[in-house]
Design an enzyme around this catalytic site. Structure first.
Site, PDB file in Angstrom:
ATOM      1  N   ASP A  76     -28.091  31.938   5.280  1.00 50.24           N
ATOM      2  CA  ASP A  76     -28.370  30.528   5.006  1.00 50.24           C
ATOM      3  C   ASP A  76     -29.670  30.200   5.736  1.00 50.24           C
ATOM      4  O   ASP A  76     -29.703  30.111   6.964  1.00 50.24           O
ATOM      5  CB  ASP A  76     -27.221  29.658   5.518  1.00 50.24           C
ATOM      6  CG  ASP A  76     -27.492  28.163   5.368  1.00 50.24           C
ATOM      7  OD1 ASP A  76     -28.578  27.782   4.885  1.00 50.24           O
ATOM      8  OD2 ASP A  76     -26.604  27.370   5.743  1.00 50.24           O
TER       9      ASP A  76
ATOM     10  N   TRP B 230     -22.851  24.553  10.498  1.00 54.79           N
ATOM     11  CA  TRP B 230     -23.014  25.073   9.132  1.00 54.79           C
ATOM     12  C   TRP B 230     -22.365  26.436   8.999  1.00 54.79           C
ATOM     13  O   TRP B 230     -21.799  26.759   7.951  1.00 54.79           O
ATOM     14  CB  TRP B 230     -24.493  25.090   8.753  1.00 54.79           C
ATOM     15  CG  TRP B 230     -25.103  23.732   8.920  1.00 54.79           C
ATOM     16  CD1 TRP B 230     -26.068  23.343   9.814  1.00 54.79           C
ATOM     17  CD2 TRP B 230     -24.732  22.536   8.199  1.00 54.79           C
ATOM     18  NE1 TRP B 230     -26.310  22.007   9.688  1.00 54.79           N
ATOM     19  CE2 TRP B 230     -25.515  21.486   8.710  1.00 54.79           C
ATOM     20  CE3 TRP B 230     -23.815  22.274   7.181  1.00 54.79           C
ATOM     21  CZ2 TRP B 230     -25.413  20.179   8.228  1.00 54.79           C
ATOM     22  CZ3 TRP B 230     -23.709  20.969   6.698  1.00 54.79           C
ATOM     23  CH2 TRP B 230     -24.503  19.938   7.220  1.00 54.79           C
TER      24      TRP B 230
ATOM     25  N   LYS C   6     -35.740  20.548   3.365  1.00 58.64           N
ATOM     26  CA  LYS C   6     -36.318  20.694   4.698  1.00 58.64           C
ATOM     27  C   LYS C   6     -37.797  21.075   4.601  1.00 58.64           C
ATOM     28  O   LYS C   6     -38.670  20.356   5.025  1.00 58.64           O
ATOM     29  CB  LYS C   6     -35.577  21.767   5.497  1.00 58.64           C
ATOM     30  CG  LYS C   6     -34.068  21.686   5.445  1.00 58.64           C
ATOM     31  CD  LYS C   6     -33.495  20.531   6.231  1.00 58.64           C
ATOM     32  CE  LYS C   6     -31.981  20.622   6.294  1.00 58.64           C
ATOM     33  NZ  LYS C   6     -31.363  19.493   6.998  1.00 58.64           N
TER      34      LYS C   6
END
Length: 353
Positions: A168, A101, A192
């Site tokens: 993030d 990511w 999540k």
């Protein structure tokens, strides 16, 4: 059979949240209308958005001067929104590369200006968090990925001095107590720890508005969304509503501090089994292990079929590791009960027997 959902995302949500959400899809607030067919400008949904934003501020103890946004496009859109809004013309952005990511975020940032990778754990397959690096004092911001779902590593602190910090936090927001006043932009996909896929939580220090000096398209401008109260365009009403319900659930559980204690217990239970069961080997460096995504492999790959059968028989779902790592990954987000962790541990012990 009860299923134990260890999926990395979209992931497990509290059962009571799912029940309330399903009821709202049929009849919301006794209106005789579904949540997903009423106007997002109606007082009923505006109340949902207001409450969701207020709960974020309360649970994360955000100081004054921060805007809470519910946007669309996932973290992938934030990879480019962050530099669009913070990286000045002729400026510099600093990134810490801790996995897939981070790499995607870096790939977007280079389109906006000079992008330097100040540290990386690529040399060891991203199984650790780099430390002891220097952050350029002239950087417009430094970007971190707080938790790495694929590799099972997690940042414990966020260095950088006075440089603006962008994080993030898609896979560990609301899972541990952190001082958010140190951050200037935090973004997190909901799927999540917060809700279903479809919305992205963005927390912005209002002082960064207009920092880049660029002409920013309206849909990519944090200030535009903040001024419109996340209603510049039609918001993802269902995802925001379920996120609100999940935040209510978290508050009722005692908030972030209480869930962190539970998360520590869950992680300790599973990591203890990995470290003491000769049939398994942990992937991530011990000091950098994630409390959200536990990655491990078999000591003997010939036992895979046997362990997979044991897991299936126990109702364990979603533990296959990411294709780039292999092995197994148990994602143990906030809604995962410790009882499910014990079921997985039992299966691991059964294999060793």
């Amino acid at each position: 059979m009860k299923k134990h959902n260890f999926s990395a995302g979209p992931s497990i949500l509290p059962q009571e949240v799912l029940k309330k959400a399903s009821e709202a899809v049929i009849d919301f607030n006794g209106l005789g209308l579904s949540l997903i067919e009423i106007s997002h400008r109606s007082k009923d949904f505006i109340a949902v958005m207001d409450k969701a934003q207020a709960l974020v501020k309360e649970l994360l103890e955000l100081p004054k001067g921060y805007s809470v946004l519910f946007l669309q496009g996932g973290a992938s859109t934030e990879f480019l929104m962050a530099p669009y809004n913070l990286l000045k013309e002729g400026g510099k952005a600093a990134y810490v590369d801790t996995g897939a990511w981070s790499k995607k975020a870096i790939k977007e940032a280079v389109n906006f200006g000079e992008t330097v990778v100040v540290a990386s754990s690529k040399d060891k397959g991203y199984n650790y968090i780099p430390k002891g690096y220097d952050v350029p004092a002239d950087a417009d911001y430094i970007h971190f990925t707080s938790n790495n779902t694929i590799f099972g590593t997690q940042l414990k602190d966020f260095p950088g001095g006075d440089v603006l910090k962008v994080v993030d936090m898609s896979s560990d927001i609301f899972s541990r107590k952190i001082d958010f006043s140190q951050f200037d932009v935090v973004y997190a996909g909901a799927q999540k720890n917060m809700g279903p896929s479809g919305t992205t939580l963005v927390i912005v220090n209002d002082s960064v508005f207009g920092k880049s000096g660029r002409t920013i398209p309206s849909m990519l401008d944090y200030e535009v969304h903040a001024k419109a109260g996340s209603m510049f365009n039609t918001p993802p009403v269902f995802a925001v509503y379920v996120s609100m319900l999940t935040l209510e659930w978290l508050k009722a559980k005692g908030g972030v501090e209480a869930i962190e204690k539970i998360n520590n217990e869950k992680a300790a239970l599973l990591y203890n089994e990995i470290d003491n069961n000769p049939a398994f080997v942990g992937f991530a460096a011990k000091e950098d292990r994630s409390n959200m995504n536990v990655t491990f492999t078999l000591a003997d790959e010939s036992q895979k079929e046997k362990f997979d059968a044991l897991a299936a028989a126990a109702g364990i779902s979603g533990i296959n590791g990411h294709r780039s790592v292999g092995g197994y990954r148990a994602s143990i987000y906030n809604a995962m009960p410790i009882e499910s962790i014990q079921v997985l541990v039992n299966a691991m012990q059964e294999l060793n027997k």
